[in-house]
Scaffold this motif. Structure first.
Motif, PDB file in Angstrom:
ATOM      1  N   ALA A  17       9.602 -13.660  19.337  1.00 39.78           N
ATOM      2  CA  ALA A  17       8.384 -14.430  19.142  1.00 39.78           C
ATOM      3  C   ALA A  17       7.295 -13.908  20.069  1.00 39.78           C
ATOM      4  O   ALA A  17       7.541 -13.127  20.990  1.00 39.78           O
ATOM      5  CB  ALA A  17       8.658 -15.906  19.404  1.00 39.78           C
ATOM      6  N   GLY A  19       4.051 -14.735  22.670  1.00 42.29           N
ATOM      7  CA  GLY A  19       3.354 -15.668  23.535  1.00 42.29           C
ATOM      8  C   GLY A  19       1.870 -15.347  23.571  1.00 42.29           C
ATOM      9  O   GLY A  19       1.436 -14.254  23.186  1.00 42.29           O
ATOM     10  N   THR A  42       8.016 -12.927  23.931  1.00 41.93           N
ATOM     11  CA  THR A  42       8.616 -14.053  24.650  1.00 41.93           C
ATOM     12  C   THR A  42       9.912 -14.476  23.976  1.00 41.93           C
ATOM     13  O   THR A  42      10.070 -14.343  22.764  1.00 41.93           O
ATOM     14  CB  THR A  42       7.643 -15.246  24.706  1.00 41.93           C
ATOM     15  N   SER A  45      11.586 -20.657  23.856  1.00 43.10           N
ATOM     16  CA  SER A  45      11.546 -21.542  22.686  1.00 43.10           C
ATOM     17  C   SER A  45      11.067 -22.953  23.023  1.00 43.10           C
ATOM     18  O   SER A  45      11.027 -23.819  22.158  1.00 43.10           O
ATOM     19  CB  SER A  45      12.937 -21.618  22.045  1.00 43.10           C
ATOM     20  N   ARG A  47       8.074 -23.735  23.810  1.00 47.01           N
ATOM     21  CA  ARG A  47       6.686 -23.869  23.366  1.00 47.01           C
ATOM     22  C   ARG A  47       6.614 -23.778  21.846  1.00 47.01           C
ATOM     23  O   ARG A  47       7.192 -22.880  21.243  1.00 47.01           O
ATOM     24  CB  ARG A  47       5.823 -22.764  23.971  1.00 47.01           C
ATOM     25  N   ASN A  48       5.896 -24.704  21.233  1.00 48.81           N
ATOM     26  CA  ASN A  48       5.722 -24.670  19.788  1.00 48.81           C
ATOM     27  C   ASN A  48       4.677 -23.634  19.411  1.00 48.81           C
ATOM     28  O   ASN A  48       3.744 -23.361  20.175  1.00 48.81           O
ATOM     29  CB  ASN A  48       5.297 -26.045  19.268  1.00 48.81           C
ATOM     30  N   ALA A  49       4.814 -23.072  18.233  1.00 48.81           N
ATOM     31  CA  ALA A  49       3.839 -22.100  17.752  1.00 48.81           C
ATOM     32  C   ALA A  49       2.511 -22.787  17.448  1.00 48.81           C
ATOM     33  O   ALA A  49       2.476 -23.903  16.929  1.00 48.81           O
ATOM     34  CB  ALA A  49       4.365 -21.401  16.512  1.00 48.81           C
ATOM     35  N   THR A  50       1.427 -22.112  17.785  1.00 53.46           N
ATOM     36  CA  THR A  50       0.065 -22.603  17.570  1.00 53.46           C
ATOM     37  C   THR A  50      -0.720 -21.550  16.809  1.00 53.46           C
ATOM     38  O   THR A  50      -0.521 -20.347  17.020  1.00 53.46           O
ATOM     39  CB  THR A  50      -0.631 -22.880  18.919  1.00 53.46           C
ATOM     40  N   SER A  62      -0.008 -16.823  14.511  1.00 55.09           N
ATOM     41  CA  SER A  62       0.855 -17.792  15.175  1.00 55.09           C
ATOM     42  C   SER A  62       1.352 -17.240  16.501  1.00 55.09           C
ATOM     43  O   SER A  62       1.798 -16.089  16.576  1.00 55.09           O
ATOM     44  CB  SER A  62       2.038 -18.130  14.265  1.00 55.09           C
ATOM     45  N   ARG A  64       2.891 -18.675  20.720  1.00 54.83           N
ATOM     46  CA  ARG A  64       3.313 -19.760  21.604  1.00 54.83           C
ATOM     47  C   ARG A  64       2.451 -19.734  22.866  1.00 54.83           C
ATOM     48  O   ARG A  64       2.610 -18.863  23.727  1.00 54.83           O
ATOM     49  CB  ARG A  64       4.792 -19.622  21.945  1.00 54.83           C
ATOM     50  N   ALA A  67       3.717 -19.532  26.834  1.00 60.22           N
ATOM     51  CA  ALA A  67       5.161 -19.315  26.910  1.00 60.22           C
ATOM     52  C   ALA A  67       5.474 -18.296  28.003  1.00 60.22           C
ATOM     53  O   ALA A  67       4.627 -17.468  28.376  1.00 60.22           O
ATOM     54  CB  ALA A  67       5.694 -18.826  25.567  1.00 60.22           C
TER      55      ALA A  67
END
Length: 340
Positions: A17, A19, A42, A45, A47-50, A62, A64, A67
């Motif tokens: 993912a 960050g 990163t 996990s 942190r939620n995706a924004t 998308s 995080r 993160a």
């Protein structure tokens, strides 16, 4: 012989993912303040995706926010936006590179960014390479990100005027008189009606533009349909040792003629360290974010003529062009700036 490259698949199905965080580089007596965005790999996990950089015209990405960076040392890439652009413009590429192990930073260049276009900032193009050097300084000094960086080295990727910025950082020296002569011969070029073409630089600006703006920490450059290529001194380009990937949009644009910009640059850089790719169904603006379905009428309503930003060539859609570009860039960087 100049190397040409083709697109292929360089994507990992299990890529980590991404960050994201913002940084502020403060103003000093000699330097202007900078707004910087950073994308990085990163495994955090928590942190939620924004959605980052989404707006009515362009699709966001998308990530995080804040993160923790993935452990290990990662190469740094700095993005430089084009004239009138901003740090969000190539975030499609930033996210893809971060997902494959790179830390990617992009700064707004005051005077040539979408929220700051006021003279005399636009004429002081020599400040742009300095902005990138300060971003490299800032990340290497950042307590959160510096432990994750391959220290004191970076690649630079630039679109349009950002491509000019990247070449200057690799050692290309700009000659304002040479550029003025080129504009006299080819007044239809976009750079001749904007940037330094629209304003006459003063003696101090000429001196600053003409000196070397190279940064020895820049180990590779990528240009995406760059502008102002005609202003570079050919001898300085021939002496550049930094590996370069020059990517051009398709032919036929009188304002950004490939034969006078990207192709001319590739021909003047050393053949042994230069690669060139022309994407015939791409436009100059294909290197910006993907446009939403109703972006063209929205842009035209706000400023007639701006709808061209969302028009590509007559072939593939922008997302497919992005995939090709990202594959090629990733393979080039993996070769010349391998992950430690």
């Amino acid at each position: 012989m100049l190397a040409a490259i083709q697109a292929g698949s360089a994507w990992a199905a299990d890529a980590p993912a991404v960050g994201f965080r913002k940084m502020a580089v403060p103003e000093t007596a000699q330097n202007r303040a900078l707004e910087v965005a950073v994308w990085y790999p990163t495994d955090d996990s928590s942190r939620n995706a924004t959605l980052i950089g989404d707006n009515p015209a362009f699709v966001g990405v998308s990530a995080r926010v804040d993160a923790a960076p993935q452990p290990g040392r990662h190469p740094l890439v700095v993005l430089s936006h084009g004239y009138g652009g901003n740090w969000t413009n190539e975030q499609w590429l930033a996210v893809d590179l971060a997902a494959h192990g790179y830390i990617v930073a992009a700064a707004n260049h005051p005077g040539t960014t979408s929220r700051d276009m006021a003279p005399p900032g636009a004429v002081k193009l020599w400040r742009r390479p300095g902005d990138v050097s300060r971003v490299i300084d800032a990340l290497n000094g950042d307590p959160q990100l510096s432990p994750s960086l391959a220290p004191q080295r970076a690649a630079v990727i630039g679109h349009s005027l950002g491509g000019w910025t990247a070449v200057a950082l690799a050692g290309g020296r700009f000659d304002p008189e040479r550029f003025a002569a080129s504009c006299k011969a080819h007044p239809e070029m976009a750079a001749c009606g904007r940037e330094i073409g629209a304003e006459q630089p003063g003696p101090e600006d000429v001196a600053a533009l003409s000196r070397s703006l190279a940064d020895a920490r820049v180990k590779a450059i990528v240009t995406l349909d760059l502008g102002l290529s005609q202003g570079f001194d050919p001898a300085s380009l021939a002496a550049v040792t930094t590996p370069a990937l020059v990517i051009a949009a398709g032919p036929g644009d009188a304002r950004m003629p490939v034969e006078l910009e990207s192709r001319a640059l590739a021909d003047r850089l050393p053949a042994a360290t230069t690669r060139y790719l022309a994407i015939d169904d791409a436009s100059h603006f294909s290197f910006l974010n993907v446009c939403k379905a109703d972006a063209i009428p929205l842009l035209e309503a706000d400023r007639p003529g701006d709808g061209m930003i969302c028009r590509d060539g007559n072939g593939r859609n922008r997302a497919t062009i992005h995939r090709q570009v990202a594959d090629v860039v990733l393979r080039f960087l993996n070769e010349v700036t391998p992950t430690p």
